[in-house]
Enzyme design. Structure first.
Site, PDB file in Angstrom:
ATOM      1  CB  ALA A  54       1.899   0.185   6.317  1.00 41.27           C
ATOM      2  CB  VAL A  59       8.376   0.172   7.984  1.00 39.64           C
ATOM      3  CG1 VAL A  59       8.349   1.702   7.920  1.00 39.64           C
ATOM      4  CG2 VAL A  59       7.786  -0.326   9.302  1.00 39.64           C
ATOM      5  CE  LYS A  60       5.720   1.088  -0.558  1.00 39.08           C
ATOM      6  NZ  LYS A  60       4.639   1.243  -1.574  1.00 39.08           N
ATOM      7  CB  VAL A  61      11.861   3.590   4.355  1.00 42.51           C
ATOM      8  CG1 VAL A  61      12.804   4.756   4.548  1.00 42.51           C
ATOM      9  CG2 VAL A  61      11.440   3.008   5.702  1.00 42.51           C
ATOM     10  CB  THR A  78      -0.901   0.048   1.252  1.00 43.89           C
ATOM     11  OG1 THR A  78      -0.087   0.299   2.416  1.00 43.89           O
ATOM     12  CG2 THR A  78      -1.658  -1.254   1.443  1.00 43.89           C
TER      13      THR A  78
END
Length: 214
Positions: free
Chosen positions: A56, A82-84, A27
């Site tokens: 996310a 965790v999207k960074v 997402t």
């Protein structure tokens, strides 16, 4: 090869999951906004459908802020990744989160060198955007080949998620190159099983069956 679905639409996720095609979900803030629902509510519902990595994204642009947000995100569910963003601050956050055992997906990658930096920082996943590169007349799949070669050369364990997938050919080429994962919009996922000769064959079988004495 693993297939992730690139959406925050719970209906699409549920239907793709029923087909047995979904190994994970990606997402982003745009997809969450499109859903018209609260962020945490959407993510929690997704985790109840798919037992796999759920990416996310953080909103902060500074490393300390990204780390704080990441620590809150992973409290939602054990499968949260965790999207960074691929920025210097994002690399700092990735390194720190990796040291804490928090899985990361470094996103918005548009060059093989960016992917290399993300892998060196300890990213669990790297997400090069092939469709957006194609849009500006660059070779999106070409960087997937470069990343695969570099990771194999040096034994990096970061998994390659081919993102910004626009058509079945992107998926096919990702598989041929040896990418670990393609994250695919629902509309493209439905196209993967389609072939005109399959449809024609079914039509002929049904027509022939009608001629069988009952």
């Amino acid at each position: 090869m693993k297939f992730f679905i690139d959406t925050a639409d719970v209906r699409e996720i549920r239907e793709a999951h029923e087909l047995g095609l979904v190994d994970g979900v990606t997402t982003n803030p745009s997809l969450i906004a499109k859903s018209g629902r609260k962020f945490q509510e959407v993510i929690q519902e997704i985790t109840s459908i798919v037992d796999g990595p759920i990416s996310a994204e953080v909103i902060a642009l500074d490393a300390p802020g990204m780390i704080r947000e990441a620590e809150e995100l992973v409290k939602i569910h054990a499968n949260i990744v965790v999207k960074v963003p691929m920025t210097p601050e994002g690399l700092k956050a990735t390194k720190a989160l990796s040291a804490k055992g928090i899985k990361t997906n470094v996103t918005l990658i548009f060059s093989s060198l960016q992917a290399l930096l993300a892998a060196k920082a300890g990213a669990t996943y790297v997400s090069p955007f092939v469709g957006r590169l194609d849009d500006i007349s660059q070779d999106g799949m070409g960087i997937i080949e470069e990343i695969r070669t570099m990771f194999d050369n040096y034994g990096y364990t970061s998994e390659i998620i081919v993102a910004s997938v626009r058509n079945p050919i992107h998926v096919l080429n990702s598989a041929l190159i040896g990418a670990d994962i393609a994250t695919i919009p629902y509309s493209v996922m439905l196209q993967l099983s389609k072939h005109p000769l399959t449809d024609a064959g079914i039509k002929k079988f049904l027509a022939d069956w009608e001629s069988v004495p009952k």
